[in-house]
Design an enzyme around this catalytic site. Structure first.
Site, PDB file in Angstrom:
ATOM      1  N   GLU A 107       0.451  -1.706   0.456  1.00 43.22           N
ATOM      2  CA  GLU A 107      -0.136   0.281   0.042  1.00 43.22           C
ATOM      3  C   GLU A 107       1.279   1.323  -0.189  1.00 43.22           C
ATOM      4  O   GLU A 107       0.880   1.790   0.434  1.00 43.22           O
ATOM      5  CB  GLU A 107      -0.673  -0.348   1.474  1.00 43.22           C
ATOM      6  N   ASP A 147      -1.144  -2.344  -8.874  1.00 41.89           N
ATOM      7  CA  ASP A 147      -1.829  -3.140  -9.207  1.00 41.89           C
ATOM      8  C   ASP A 147      -2.102  -4.511 -10.267  1.00 41.89           C
ATOM      9  O   ASP A 147      -2.322  -3.514 -11.626  1.00 41.89           O
ATOM     10  CB  ASP A 147      -2.708  -2.860  -8.641  1.00 41.89           C
TER      11      ASP A 147
END
Length: 684
Positions: free
Chosen positions: A124, A214
């Protein structure tokens, strides 16, 4: 060297505890097609990160993917990135665990691919300035962070390119800024727009802009599989790069580090990507922050003031969701236990329980995903079981709220009590099946609830949008379920309710409480040969309550006795919140007067003396009994929350409210809980 360099990094991750079908679908529809798609494009060289849960799953179920990756590594088309093996947030786990997880990943990559990573993917992109001191001695030379981190350091947008060097205590670390514009362009816009972005910068001899995001956006996110593979975005992107090799060169981060000098030294504040820092705010603050950003954009002032505007930090989720804080502190507790009594197998289980996804919520389901929380607790309880052999009593402030909690642990179960909050139980673990029965997330207000009727699946041109730009609704009539709990979903605390209150008022949280949970003081506790006893006393506004917990280990039994003195006439209630994981699974149910009742049932029963809660899938059964008959109200606790596929209703647990008439004066009420376990352990 071409005038434009595009260091390119792909991060692939599935959380510990995710469904087998999700792993299979992600690998088969996204990760493998992407690798196969770029395999024969030698000019497309990039950095690749798979999280540990994916490496383990693919090694067992899709070993051909590891063979494919090794081929690309051997011919230097792919550079592998390290990281914490089970995708923890490194700044928010104990340092010894962070070191262990990083070394575990580095060892794994060296063993399987004969390469030890020099770069790391930060889960993250949660950054703390202390990380260079942690990472550099482990052989890590660089990482990627979002451009928001660099803006927060007051670096002008046009200077956010190439890479910078930061340090802590003389340990340097190179940091690549990920351009947000690239994250939104790839793969959602036509390839030409990538070149347009490079050309929007002032002319220079060599411009380097990094991409990192991602891998799921190349086939898992809604609409992306068709867009990227069926409609040919990936083919067009590769052809575009092949035809413009004189203009743009795609390369791994490590190659870029060797070929370019740093832009300078920089010190970055704690941060993450902009979306997460907004999600970490409380709902009203999130709304205000978003409105202020839109106001600045409308006035053309956003870029000018953007460096000085920040949302929250990741630990804001520990305030926003008490359930996340309790799970996080449970993890810390297990880690400290392991520090005192090292155990290799237990350490691996702890690390699995540090996977970050279930500890917070933003665009994805996160903490609202029942099965992810269940997996975290399961691994923490496995670790705990490998270490714990005797019953013990502890009094400590485990959740760091300034009040001491009372913790009872035995080889068969744990029970944690908050005396200052009605003597409530906030964790009840059954250790043979490794399940936390009381892991129930309350119905929290979320900023996006105001958008619950909106849905924008595609734009007018037929291109998919990033899920950061869309809002989808998965179910009709969700607005009817926008109910918010006034208190955490703890269990076995008493309320005095206005007479005439019914189950529907409890479900909708419109009930009137004449007395909310008592603030108890511990008057005494003692360890006994086959268990323990805790005594508490509370006084206030004409009420006096004495509450006693008695624990027995074999067979596991918990008895709760309440002696209440008060002058008012009311309904006396005890609330119990159990997590049965799935309201549709016929193996999980309540047994009331011999009838099986589904976990998602709404109902009311009068004058009953006992009931059972059964989970055949996990292999446990609990019986609740009372010498005095009571009424029972039952309803499911269901949140309305976002997932990557859109907003939907999610089962968090089942609320049982036990009710008796109280006419004033003095009344005693005792409950007994007995548990039994399937010796074969959890099914399936």
């Amino acid at each position: 060297m071409p005038p434009y360099l595009l260091p390119f990094a792909i991060h692939n991750h599935q959380p510990v505890g995710n469904f087998e079908s999700v792993f299979a679908r992600a690998v088969d529809n996204c990760y493998r097609p992407f690798l196969e798609g770029v395999l024969h494009a030698p000019y497309f060289r990039f950095s690749l990160h798979f999280s540990g849960p994916l490496w383990e799953w693919m090694e067992a179920k899709r070993p051909e993917v590891l063979v494919l990756v090794k081929e690309m590594v051997d011919r230097e088309q792919v550079e592998l990135l390290g990281g914490g093996f089970y995708e923890p947030l490194l700044p928010y786990i104990p340092e010894r665990d962070a070191v262990g997880q990083i070394l575990l990943m580095s060892d794994y990559l060296e063993e399987h691919f004969l390469r030890r990573p020099k770069g790391i993917w930060l889960a993250e992109r949660v950054w703390d300035p202390s990380l260079p001191r942690l990472l550099r001695p482990l052989g890590i030379e660089y990482t990627l962070l979002d451009d928001a981190h660099f803006l927060n350091a007051c670096l002008p947008s046009e200077q956010i390119k190439g890479y910078f060097v930061t340090e802590r205590e003389g340990e340097p670390l190179a940091v690549f800024p990920i351009r947000q514009e690239l994250r939104y362009l790839i793969p959602f816009r036509e390839p030409k727009e990538v070149l347009d972005l490079f050309r929007s910068f002032p002319p220079s001899e060599c411009l380097c802009l990094a991409y990192g995001d991602d891998g799921e956006k190349f086939g898992v996110w809604p609409g992306t599989r068709e867009w990227v593979y069926v409609k040919g975005w990936l083919r067009r992107f590769l052809r575009f790069l092949e035809e413009r090799q004189d203009l743009i060169e795609v390369m791994p981060l490590g190659d870029c580090l060797e070929r370019l000098a740093p832009e300078g030294r920089l010190y970055l504040p704690p941060a993450s990507y902009e979306e997460l820092t907004e999600w970490a705010l409380m709902p009203d603050d999130q709304k205000t922050f978003s409105q202020f950003v839109e106001e600045l954009k409308g006035k053309g002032l956003w870029q000018r003031y953007r460096p000085f505007l920040r949302g929250g930090s990741w630990d804001g989720f520990l305030r926003k969701y008490e359930e996340a804080n309790l799970m996080h502190k449970k993890m810390i507790q297990v880690s400290r236990h392991l520090e005192r009594s090292p155990h290799r197998e237990a350490m691996r289980e702890l690390w699995r329980g540090q996977c970050n996804c279930a500890y917070w919520h933003g665009l994805f389901g996160g903490i609202y995903m029942n099965h992810l929380r269940h997996a975290v607790y399961r691994h923490l309880l496995v670790a705990e079981s490998l270490l714990q052999h005797e019953s013990e009593v502890r009094v400590e402030d485990i959740d760091c709220d300034g009040y001491e909690e009372w913790l009872y642990s035995s080889p068969l179960y744990n029970l944690y009590v908050k005396p200052h909050y009605g003597g409530a139980v906030f964790e009840l673990d059954l250790l043979p099946p490794k399940v936390n029965l009381t892991s129930v997330v309350a119905r929290h207000k979320e900023a996006y609830h105001e958008k619950i009727a909106a849905s924008v699946p595609v734009d007018e041109g037929g291109q998919v949008k990033s899920i950061h730009e869309t809002f989808r609704v998965k179910e009709e009539g969700l607005f009817r379920h926008l109910l918010y709990d006034r208190f955490p979903r703890f269990s076995f605390f008493e309320r005095l309710l206005r007479k005439g209150t019914g189950w529907e008022e409890m479900w909708k949280q419109t009930f009137v409480a004449l007395h909310e949970p008592f603030h108890y003081l511990i008057s005494g506790w003692e360890k006994e040969e086959d268990g323990a006893e805790l005594r508490m006393v509370a006084e206030g506004e004409g009420c006096r309550a004495q509450k006693v917990y008695r624990f027995r280990d074999d067979p596991p039994q918990i008895k709760i006795n309440l002696l209440l003195r008060a002058s008012l006439s009311a309904l006396l209630s005890w609330e119990i919140n159990f997590n049965l994981l799935s309201p549709e699974d016929p193996r999980r149910y309540l047994l009331i007067r011999g009838e099986r009742i589904a976990a998602g049932h709404f109902g009311e029963w009068e004058r009953i003396g006992s009931l059972s809660v059964v989970d055949e899938a996990e292999g446990w059964r609990g019986m609740i009994s009372s010498a005095e008959p009571f009424s029972l109200w039952l309803y499911p606790v269901e949140t309305v929350n976002l997932t990557e596929e859109g907003a939907r209703k999610t089962y968090q647990g089942s609320c049982l409210t036990l009710v008796r008439e109280f006419g004033g004066g003095e009344m005693e009420w005792s409950l007994t809980l007995r548990f039994s376990f399937n010796k074969k352990g959890p099914a399936g």
